[in-house]
Write an enzyme that holds these catalytic residues in place. Structure first.
Site, PDB file in Angstrom:
ATOM      1  N   HIS A  77       3.883  -4.023   3.980  1.00  0.00           N
ATOM      2  CA  HIS A  77       3.050  -3.861   2.783  1.00  0.00           C
ATOM      3  C   HIS A  77       3.655  -4.583   1.583  1.00  0.00           C
ATOM      4  O   HIS A  77       2.991  -5.327   0.887  1.00  0.00           O
ATOM      5  CB  HIS A  77       2.857  -2.376   2.470  1.00  0.00           C
ATOM      6  CG  HIS A  77       1.836  -2.119   1.410  1.00  0.00           C
ATOM      7  ND1 HIS A  77       2.086  -2.288   0.071  1.00  0.00           N
ATOM      8  CD2 HIS A  77       0.537  -1.708   1.499  1.00  0.00           C
ATOM      9  CE1 HIS A  77       0.995  -1.987  -0.624  1.00  0.00           C
ATOM     10  NE2 HIS A  77       0.045  -1.634   0.222  1.00  0.00           N
ATOM     11  N   ARG A  78       4.917  -4.306   1.271  1.00  0.00           N
ATOM     12  CA  ARG A  78       5.704  -4.967   0.223  1.00  0.00           C
ATOM     13  C   ARG A  78       5.295  -4.596  -1.202  1.00  0.00           C
ATOM     14  O   ARG A  78       5.824  -5.171  -2.154  1.00  0.00           O
ATOM     15  CB  ARG A  78       5.673  -6.493   0.369  1.00  0.00           C
ATOM     16  CG  ARG A  78       6.177  -6.978   1.721  1.00  0.00           C
ATOM     17  CD  ARG A  78       6.624  -8.415   1.670  1.00  0.00           C
ATOM     18  NE  ARG A  78       5.568  -9.299   1.197  1.00  0.00           N
ATOM     19  CZ  ARG A  78       5.772 -10.546   0.798  1.00  0.00           C
ATOM     20  NH1 ARG A  78       6.994 -11.050   0.804  1.00  0.00           N
ATOM     21  NH2 ARG A  78       4.769 -11.296   0.408  1.00  0.00           N
ATOM     22  N   ASP A  79       4.380  -3.652  -1.374  1.00  0.00           N
ATOM     23  CA  ASP A  79       4.030  -3.227  -2.740  1.00  0.00           C
ATOM     24  C   ASP A  79       3.680  -1.744  -2.763  1.00  0.00           C
ATOM     25  O   ASP A  79       2.705  -1.329  -3.376  1.00  0.00           O
ATOM     26  CB  ASP A  79       2.871  -4.062  -3.280  1.00  0.00           C
ATOM     27  CG  ASP A  79       2.757  -3.987  -4.810  1.00  0.00           C
ATOM     28  OD1 ASP A  79       3.764  -3.626  -5.467  1.00  0.00           O
ATOM     29  OD2 ASP A  79       1.673  -4.282  -5.335  1.00  0.00           O
ATOM     30  N   MET A  80       4.522  -0.945  -2.100  1.00  0.00           N
ATOM     31  CA  MET A  80       4.338   0.506  -2.092  1.00  0.00           C
ATOM     32  C   MET A  80       4.601   1.053  -3.495  1.00  0.00           C
ATOM     33  O   MET A  80       5.661   0.827  -4.069  1.00  0.00           O
ATOM     34  CB  MET A  80       5.321   1.148  -1.111  1.00  0.00           C
ATOM     35  CG  MET A  80       4.887   1.070   0.338  1.00  0.00           C
ATOM     36  SD  MET A  80       3.443   2.084   0.658  1.00  0.00           S
ATOM     37  CE  MET A  80       3.982   3.640  -0.021  1.00  0.00           C
ATOM     38  N   ASN A  84      -1.032   2.517  -5.553  1.00  0.00           N
ATOM     39  CA  ASN A  84      -1.588   1.942  -4.329  1.00  0.00           C
ATOM     40  C   ASN A  84      -1.836   2.994  -3.257  1.00  0.00           C
ATOM     41  O   ASN A  84      -2.033   2.666  -2.089  1.00  0.00           O
ATOM     42  CB  ASN A  84      -0.682   0.834  -3.786  1.00  0.00           C
ATOM     43  CG  ASN A  84      -0.870  -0.462  -4.545  1.00  0.00           C
ATOM     44  OD1 ASN A  84      -1.870  -0.641  -5.241  1.00  0.00           O
ATOM     45  ND2 ASN A  84       0.076  -1.377  -4.426  1.00  0.00           N
TER      46      ASN A  84
END
Length: 219
Positions: A77-80, A84
């Site tokens: 995912h890289r944008d927890m 979100n």
């Protein structure tokens, strides 16, 4: 390109806690995605309102399961972060926003080698340095979210983004208050500075359980 890749990635994932995407198109030189509407707001609002530790732990596990579904098909995912994670009308949490997601074996990454993308408060040490990331980076970011759910505060803060990134790399993992101490072992492993010291997979994380506690200890 990154926007269009979001649809292609998530179309491969069928999980009750991953947002449903219905359509994608281009109109008047603008790309769009049609996804399900989550009417109950984001996790950020829930954190502001406060929650019990049992609820925080339960939601963390549900979100971890959604991450595991992504990891199973080679997506990070890289944008927890709390904004979100949205809630449906039935109050089930849903993981959204895959614009920074990356396939594990996608050799020519759209973001570019060494580029830093994401939100500094929730970045793993390796992501903050622009180093390669894997599923353990998502586990770290989930650990930040879990800490914030438990305490209402972020574990690492700073006046500028770089100060926060440095704290992720160098500052010790903060201690939970006594009433939440049973979750400290999970926080310690999720927020370990070195990826090899963390839970290696979502399955390992889901296998962890806190020590039992008397009902009166919460508070």
């Amino acid at each position: 390109d990154r926007f269009l890749q979001e649809y292609e990635l998530i179309a491969r994932v069928d999980h009750p806690n991953v947002v449903r995407i219905f359509d994608l198109g281009i109109a008047d030189d603008h790309a769009y995605i049609a996804m399900e509407y989550c009417s109950r707001g984001s996790l950020k609002r829930r954190i502001t309102e406060g929650m019990t530790s049992e609820q925080a732990f339960a939601w963390m596990r549900v979100i971890a399961g959604a991450l595991g579904a992504l990891h199973a098909v080679g997506i990070y995912h890289r944008d927890m972060k709390p904004t979100n994670i949205m809630f449906r009308e039935d109050d089930s949490p849903v993981l959204i926003d895959f614009g920074l997601a990356k396939q594990a074996h996608f050799k020519a990454g759209i973001t570019g080698t060494g580029a830093i993308f994401g939100t500094p408060y929730y970045m793993s040490p390796e992501q903050g340095q622009g180093s390669p990331v894997d599923q353990r980076s998502d586990i770290y970011s989930l650990g930040i979210v879990f800490y914030e759910m438990l305490t209402g505060a972020k574990p690492f803060e700073g006046d500028v983004a770089m100060a926060v990134i440095i704290k992720h790399r160098e500052a010790p993992v903060p201690r939970l208050p006594g009433s939440l101490a049973r979750f400290q072992p999970a926080i310690d492993r999720m927020l370990a500075k070195r990826p090899e010291d963390r839970f290696q997979t979502v399955e390992e994380l889901l296998a962890w359980r806190p020590a039992p506690v008397a009902a009166s200890a919460e508070g």
